[in-house]
Enzyme design. Structure first.
Site, PDB file in Angstrom:
ATOM      1  CG  LEU A  53     -20.115 -26.756  35.690  1.00 19.12           C
ATOM      2  CD1 LEU A  53     -21.276 -26.016  36.347  1.00 19.12           C
ATOM      3  CD2 LEU A  53     -20.193 -28.217  36.058  1.00 19.12           C
ATOM      4  CD  GLU A  91     -16.446 -28.676  35.330  1.00 17.12           C
ATOM      5  OE1 GLU A  91     -15.997 -29.795  35.548  1.00 17.12           O
ATOM      6  OE2 GLU A  91     -16.786 -28.288  34.187  1.00 17.12           O
ATOM      7  CB  SER A 131     -11.701 -26.328  44.526  1.00 19.07           C
ATOM      8  OG  SER A 131     -12.047 -27.496  45.195  1.00 19.07           O
ATOM      9  CB  CYS A 190     -17.776 -18.340  39.893  1.00 17.78           C
ATOM     10  SG  CYS A 190     -18.431 -19.931  40.358  1.00 17.78           S
ATOM     11  CB  VAL A 225     -13.399 -28.782  49.462  1.00 20.12           C
ATOM     12  CG1 VAL A 225     -13.369 -30.220  49.912  1.00 20.12           C
ATOM     13  CG2 VAL A 225     -11.988 -28.305  49.152  1.00 20.12           C
ATOM     14  CG  ASN A 226     -16.995 -24.552  50.369  1.00 22.64           C
ATOM     15  OD1 ASN A 226     -16.320 -25.354  51.017  1.00 22.64           O
ATOM     16  ND2 ASN A 226     -17.860 -23.738  50.930  1.00 22.64           N
ATOM     17  NE  ARG A 240     -30.892 -10.591  35.527  1.00 23.98           N
ATOM     18  CZ  ARG A 240     -29.689 -11.096  35.732  1.00 23.98           C
ATOM     19  NH1 ARG A 240     -28.842 -11.227  34.747  1.00 23.98           N
ATOM     20  NH2 ARG A 240     -29.322 -11.453  36.936  1.00 23.98           N
ATOM     21  NE  ARG A 280     -23.568 -20.465  45.874  1.00 25.84           N
ATOM     22  CZ  ARG A 280     -22.764 -21.463  45.551  1.00 25.84           C
ATOM     23  NH1 ARG A 280     -21.706 -21.710  46.275  1.00 25.84           N
ATOM     24  NH2 ARG A 280     -23.021 -22.210  44.486  1.00 25.84           N
ATOM     25  CB  THR A 327     -14.016 -14.344  49.426  1.00 28.13           C
ATOM     26  OG1 THR A 327     -14.313 -14.515  48.043  1.00 28.13           O
ATOM     27  CG2 THR A 327     -13.058 -13.169  49.586  1.00 28.13           C
TER      28      THR A 327
HETATM   29  C1  UGA Z   1     -19.582 -18.846  35.458  1.00 26.60           C
HETATM   30  C2  UGA Z   1     -18.871 -19.122  34.122  1.00 26.60           C
HETATM   31  O1  UGA Z   1     -19.704 -18.744  33.038  1.00 26.60           O
HETATM   32  C3  UGA Z   1     -18.486 -20.588  33.999  1.00 26.60           C
HETATM   33  O2  UGA Z   1     -17.740 -20.799  32.803  1.00 26.60           O
HETATM   34  C4  UGA Z   1     -17.650 -21.002  35.211  1.00 26.60           C
HETATM   35  O3  UGA Z   1     -17.298 -22.365  35.156  1.00 26.60           O
HETATM   36  C5  UGA Z   1     -18.465 -20.743  36.472  1.00 26.60           C
HETATM   37  O4  UGA Z   1     -18.780 -19.331  36.535  1.00 26.60           O
HETATM   38  C6  UGA Z   1     -17.645 -21.162  37.663  1.00 26.60           C
HETATM   39  O5  UGA Z   1     -16.560 -20.622  37.863  1.00 26.60           O
HETATM   40  O6  UGA Z   1     -18.059 -22.098  38.353  1.00 26.60           O
HETATM   41  P1  UGA Z   1     -22.089 -19.111  36.323  1.00 26.60           P
HETATM   42  O7  UGA Z   1     -21.640 -18.202  37.419  1.00 26.60           O
HETATM   43  O8  UGA Z   1     -22.782 -20.375  36.684  1.00 26.60           O
HETATM   44  O9  UGA Z   1     -20.818 -19.537  35.421  1.00 26.60           O
HETATM   45  O10 UGA Z   1     -23.078 -18.307  35.362  1.00 26.60           O
HETATM   46  P2  UGA Z   1     -22.904 -17.314  34.122  1.00 26.60           P
HETATM   47  O11 UGA Z   1     -23.762 -17.796  33.025  1.00 26.60           O
HETATM   48  O12 UGA Z   1     -21.493 -17.050  33.802  1.00 26.60           O
HETATM   49  O13 UGA Z   1     -23.575 -15.964  34.680  1.00 26.60           O
HETATM   50  C7  UGA Z   1     -22.973 -15.210  35.726  1.00 26.60           C
HETATM   51  C8  UGA Z   1     -23.759 -13.930  35.940  1.00 26.60           C
HETATM   52  O14 UGA Z   1     -23.594 -13.027  34.840  1.00 26.60           O
HETATM   53  C9  UGA Z   1     -25.266 -14.130  36.089  1.00 26.60           C
HETATM   54  O15 UGA Z   1     -25.747 -13.280  37.101  1.00 26.60           O
HETATM   55  C10 UGA Z   1     -25.804 -13.721  34.741  1.00 26.60           C
HETATM   56  O16 UGA Z   1     -27.143 -13.282  34.774  1.00 26.60           O
HETATM   57  C11 UGA Z   1     -24.866 -12.584  34.388  1.00 26.60           C
HETATM   58  N1  UGA Z   1     -24.763 -12.300  32.936  1.00 26.60           N
HETATM   59  C12 UGA Z   1     -24.316 -13.248  32.091  1.00 26.60           C
HETATM   60  C13 UGA Z   1     -25.113 -11.036  32.456  1.00 26.60           C
HETATM   61  O17 UGA Z   1     -25.527 -10.144  33.229  1.00 26.60           O
HETATM   62  N2  UGA Z   1     -24.992 -10.777  31.116  1.00 26.60           N
HETATM   63  C14 UGA Z   1     -24.528 -11.711  30.245  1.00 26.60           C
HETATM   64  O18 UGA Z   1     -24.429 -11.396  29.023  1.00 26.60           O
HETATM   65  C15 UGA Z   1     -24.190 -12.976  30.730  1.00 26.60           C
END
Ligand code: UGA
Length: 439
Positions: free
Chosen positions: A143, A141, A111, A256, A70-71, A413, A326, A74
């Site tokens: 991922l 998790e 979660s 996250c 579940v979510n 970017r 989000r 904050t």
């Molecule tokens: C993140 C973590 O990477 C996962 O390991 C974790 O399981 C997940 O949160 C979670 O807690 O559910 P996510 O938020 O899906 O995953 O995506 P990321 O690839 O981590 O990117 C997060 C943000 O950082 C994005 O806005 C991305 O564009 C940015 N980012 C990422 C950068 O600005 N620079 C980078 O070098 C890498």
């Protein structure tokens, strides 16, 4: 869960949710979210050993193992508002499990939760004197969106936190046995419950900290005429530092990172560790600073006014390959530009519906356009907020022709070929690099 079903055809996986629309979408084999490869995995197992239902009580009764996903947003009210996790859905789920379980269950926290939550769940589950016993495991998790299926099929590690008792060890082995069907044994880590819970928050905090670190350096690069990509490459070649997650950007988003860091900050404060809380909070503050800096740079570069100017926003998702918006930096940047009375037009290949919903309160100041070529029509500037591949391969000569001049590109970017854009006549403003400008 779909990956477990696809990897273990002999295990019956039932996904239960109280939202009938969401369940209906999953049941149709058309997932309600965009995630590369997900549809195929769901379709490979649905109606064979993967089922979706709104009957939460019935599925609790039938299950041997229950994953609670579940979510935990904050908290927006009361003590810890703005930092702590809101655990109301999670506690309601624990109570539903307690009310409907008639046989032994292994309850798995999926979660992301504050440290010591599994203990609280165990306390709720043993609060009624009944013959049913429960084992609670933590199995966070890791991922990432956009690469979720690959991350699940080939994880760096699977973490299982369990109690040190004989029963706790047995429960851990049951869950480890499921993952062992496709994950090498040496990647399945078994720890105590609290290490597992804390590792999840710590991993996200460390990842976010790398992004804030490189983003902090990007501002210094702009001031000193160093190039942040060259700096990232040079430091990333040190094996102790590594190359990943050093891509300077307009800031990190997603559901996250911010939430988990704030959760960590709240925990530190709870234990009286103010210096540690301040340290982690700074990661979030730098991220906010980077977004504000990006928006302010657009305004100051365009002769200190964007009133009435059309600005195209390329990408609204918080990262490429997802429709999720989000905590997307694009949201903040659009709002700041509207505050400055710009006419904002948002384009995104997957996130336009979410963008419409997120910015609904801004009314006519923002429009939405699926086709980027139309979004730039008559625009004074375009800003890249999401690193979608499709933006790399566009006809920027045609884009320049459609825009007002001087035409500005703000690349949040560092996705595009800046020298080529400059040659076409654009004034180009990357992150952490010297701008290329004809002005
Ligand atoms: C993140 C973590 O990477 C996962 O390991 C974790 O399981 C997940 O949160 C979670 O807690 O559910 P996510 O938020 O899906 O995953 O995506 P990321 O690839 O981590 O990117 C997060 C943000 O950082 C994005 O806005 C991305 O564009 C940015 N980012 C990422 C950068 O600005 N620079 C980078 O070098 C890498």
């Amino acid at each position: 869960m779909a990956v477990i079903a696809s990897k273990c055809p002999d295990i019956r996986v039932v996904v239960a949710d109280i939202d009938p629309d969401r369940i209906a979408a999953w049941q149709s084999g058309e997932p309600p979210i965009y995630e590369p490869g997900l549809r195929e995995v769901v379709r490979s197992a649905i109606h064979r050993n993967l089922f979706f239902t709104t009957d939460v009580a019935g599925s609790v009764e039938d299950a041997d193992l229950i994953f609670v996903s579940v979510n935990t947003p904050t908290k927006t009210f009361g003590e810890g508002a703005g930092k702590a996790s809101d655990l109301q859905y999670w506690e309601a789920t624990a109570r539903t499990i307690l009310a409907n379980a008639k046989t032994h269950k292994i309850v798995v926290e999926k979660s992301t939760l504050p440290v010591r939550t599994a203990e609280a769940m165990a306390r709720i589950l043993t609060s009624k004197s009944s013959a049913v016993c429960f084992d609670v495991l933590s199995n966070p998790e890791f991922l990432a969106e956009g690469s979720a299926i690959r991350d699940l099929e080939c994880p760096d590690r699977v973490l299982i936190g369990g109690e040190a008792s004989e029963r706790g060890r047995r429960a851990t082995e049951v869950l480890a046995g499921i993952y062992a069907r496709w994950v090498p044994e040496d990647r399945i880590l078994k720890t105590n419950v609290w290490s597992s819970e804390l590792s999840k928050l710590a991993a996200n905090a460390m990842l976010a900290q790398r992004i804030s670190s490189i983003n902090a350096l990007s501002e210094l690069c702009e001031a000193t005429e160093a190039d942040v990509a060259e700096v990232a490459c040079a430091i990333g070649m040190d094996r102790r530092i590594g190359r990943e997650f050093l891509q300077a950007s307009v800031g990190f988003g997603g559901s996250c990172f911010k939430k988990d860091i704030l959760n960590l900050v709240y925990l530190c404060e709870h234990f009286g560790l103010q210096a540690i809380a301040d340290y982690w909070l700074q990661v979030v503050r730098i991220n906010e600073h980077q977004q504000e800096r990006f928006a302010r740079n657009i305004v100051s570069t365009m002769f200190n006014t964007v009133v009435g100017k059309r600005i195209a926003i390329f990408g609204f998702a918080f990262k490429a390959n997802t429709g999720d918006t989000r905590e997307s930096p694009a949201n903040y940047v659009c709002r700041r530009l509207v505050e400055e009375r710009a006419r904002v037009v948002v384009t995104d290949p997957q996130a336009l519906d979410n963008a419409r919903r997120d910015l609904a309160d801004l009314g006519d100041a923002v429009t939405f356009e699926p086709d980027p070529m139309r979004a730039v029509e008559g625009a004074h500037a375009f800003a890249v907020l999401t690193e979608w591949d499709l933006y790399r391969g566009m006809d920027y000569q045609a884009i320049h022709d459609r825009m007002e001049h001087p035409a500005f590109c703000f690349d949040g970017r560092n996705l595009l070929n800046h020298a080529a854009l400059f040659d076409l006549g654009f004034n180009v403003y990357p992150i952490g690099k010297v701008p290329l400008t004809h002005l």
